[in-house]
Design a protein around this motif. Sequence first.
Motif, PDB file in Angstrom:
ATOM      1  N   UNK A 119      39.534  39.980  39.803  1.00 57.44           N
ATOM      2  CA  UNK A 119      38.369  40.860  39.729  1.00 57.44           C
ATOM      3  C   UNK A 119      38.055  41.235  38.283  1.00 57.44           C
ATOM      4  N   UNK A 120      39.093  41.397  37.469  1.00 54.34           N
ATOM      5  CA  UNK A 120      38.899  41.707  36.051  1.00 54.34           C
ATOM      6  C   UNK A 120      38.183  40.571  35.339  1.00 54.34           C
ATOM      7  N   UNK A 121      38.470  39.344  35.767  1.00 53.60           N
ATOM      8  CA  UNK A 121      37.843  38.171  35.155  1.00 53.60           C
ATOM      9  C   UNK A 121      36.401  37.986  35.622  1.00 53.60           C
ATOM     10  N   UNK A 122      35.938  38.859  36.510  1.00 55.02           N
ATOM     11  CA  UNK A 122      34.540  38.813  36.930  1.00 55.02           C
ATOM     12  C   UNK A 122      34.313  38.158  38.265  1.00 55.02           C
ATOM     13  N   UNK A 123      35.380  37.796  38.933  1.00 49.22           N
ATOM     14  CA  UNK A 123      35.238  37.192  40.261  1.00 49.22           C
ATOM     15  C   UNK A 123      35.920  38.109  41.261  1.00 49.22           C
ATOM     16  N   UNK A 124      35.694  37.867  42.521  1.00 45.92           N
ATOM     17  CA  UNK A 124      36.379  38.648  43.542  1.00 45.92           C
ATOM     18  C   UNK A 124      36.901  37.715  44.624  1.00 45.92           C
ATOM     19  N   UNK A 125      38.097  38.028  45.097  1.00 45.76           N
ATOM     20  CA  UNK A 125      38.654  37.251  46.195  1.00 45.76           C
ATOM     21  C   UNK A 125      37.958  37.630  47.498  1.00 45.76           C
ATOM     22  N   UNK A 126      37.597  38.912  47.595  1.00 41.46           N
ATOM     23  CA  UNK A 126      36.884  39.413  48.766  1.00 41.46           C
ATOM     24  C   UNK A 126      35.707  40.244  48.292  1.00 41.46           C
ATOM     25  N   UNK A 127      34.564  40.134  48.944  1.00 40.93           N
ATOM     26  CA  UNK A 127      33.458  41.023  48.572  1.00 40.93           C
ATOM     27  C   UNK A 127      33.841  42.471  48.854  1.00 40.93           C
ATOM     28  N   UNK A 128      33.264  43.400  48.087  1.00 40.05           N
ATOM     29  CA  UNK A 128      33.604  44.822  48.238  1.00 40.05           C
ATOM     30  C   UNK A 128      33.400  45.300  49.666  1.00 40.05           C
ATOM     31  N   UNK A 129      32.389  44.772  50.337  1.00 41.07           N
ATOM     32  CA  UNK A 129      32.103  45.201  51.708  1.00 41.07           C
ATOM     33  C   UNK A 129      33.211  44.804  52.675  1.00 41.07           C
ATOM     34  N   UNK A 130      34.021  43.807  52.305  1.00 41.82           N
ATOM     35  CA  UNK A 130      35.088  43.343  53.205  1.00 41.82           C
ATOM     36  C   UNK A 130      36.379  44.137  53.037  1.00 41.82           C
ATOM     37  N   UNK A 165      47.123  48.132  52.211  1.00 39.99           N
ATOM     38  CA  UNK A 165      47.156  49.489  51.671  1.00 39.99           C
ATOM     39  C   UNK A 165      46.780  49.519  50.194  1.00 39.99           C
ATOM     40  N   UNK A 166      46.622  48.342  49.588  1.00 39.31           N
ATOM     41  CA  UNK A 166      46.366  48.262  48.148  1.00 39.31           C
ATOM     42  C   UNK A 166      44.913  48.124  47.754  1.00 39.31           C
ATOM     43  N   UNK A 167      43.984  48.316  48.691  1.00 36.74           N
ATOM     44  CA  UNK A 167      42.571  48.222  48.340  1.00 36.74           C
ATOM     45  C   UNK A 167      42.186  49.205  47.252  1.00 36.74           C
ATOM     46  N   UNK A 168      42.727  50.444  47.350  1.00 31.64           N
ATOM     47  CA  UNK A 168      42.436  51.439  46.316  1.00 31.64           C
ATOM     48  C   UNK A 168      43.114  51.058  45.003  1.00 31.64           C
TER      49      UNK A 168
END
Length: 199
Positions: free
Chosen positions: A59-70, A120-123
């Motif tokens: 996510x720091x590199x500008x990509x996401x493994x999962x969209x925020x909505x997921x 539990x690590x989403x936050x």
Amino acid sequence: MDAGTVGQAIGLFTVTNVDDILILSLFFARGAGRPGSTRRIMLGQYLGFAAILAASAVATAGATLLPAAALPYLGLLPLGLGLWAARQGWRDRAGHGDEAPPARNGGPGALELAAVTFANGGDNIGVYTPVFATAGVGGTTAYAVVFLILVAVWCLAGKYLATRPAVARALGRWGLVLHPAVLIALGLFILIDGRAFGR
């Protein structure tokens, strides 16, 4: 690695993982007396936390493994595991009356704990991503090293709590209820807090 970065990493890890102590204690209590359970619990905690670090780095590199909505739907993992544990506990109790059910040979599995830790690590991902973005590669590496050392400390603390006589008695007596209840509550909290059911 300077002392300021280490101190910040310790503080950040502690704040974002304080709830894991209870979860780890429950897993250690569930695995008490079962060969290899400590190794599996620690492996699961490391796998789950490594996935959190990887997701934060991506996510720091500008990509996401999962969209925020997921992300809120990660709560379905501990919710499902909690419901499954409740069902197993109910079946064991029903088959043995008031006696404690016999210990299962395997105890808690590494992948089960890894799934709970990651869900539990989403936050954590939300907090770590901006920190890593401003820390640069060297700072992020320092944070990751400190975090991975603290995972072992967290596991030891969880095991220590689970083996205190008063705590061990309470967990031995109520563990069949507490373990699924905590997982179900955690899953519901993640779903509700992330507004999985709408705003």
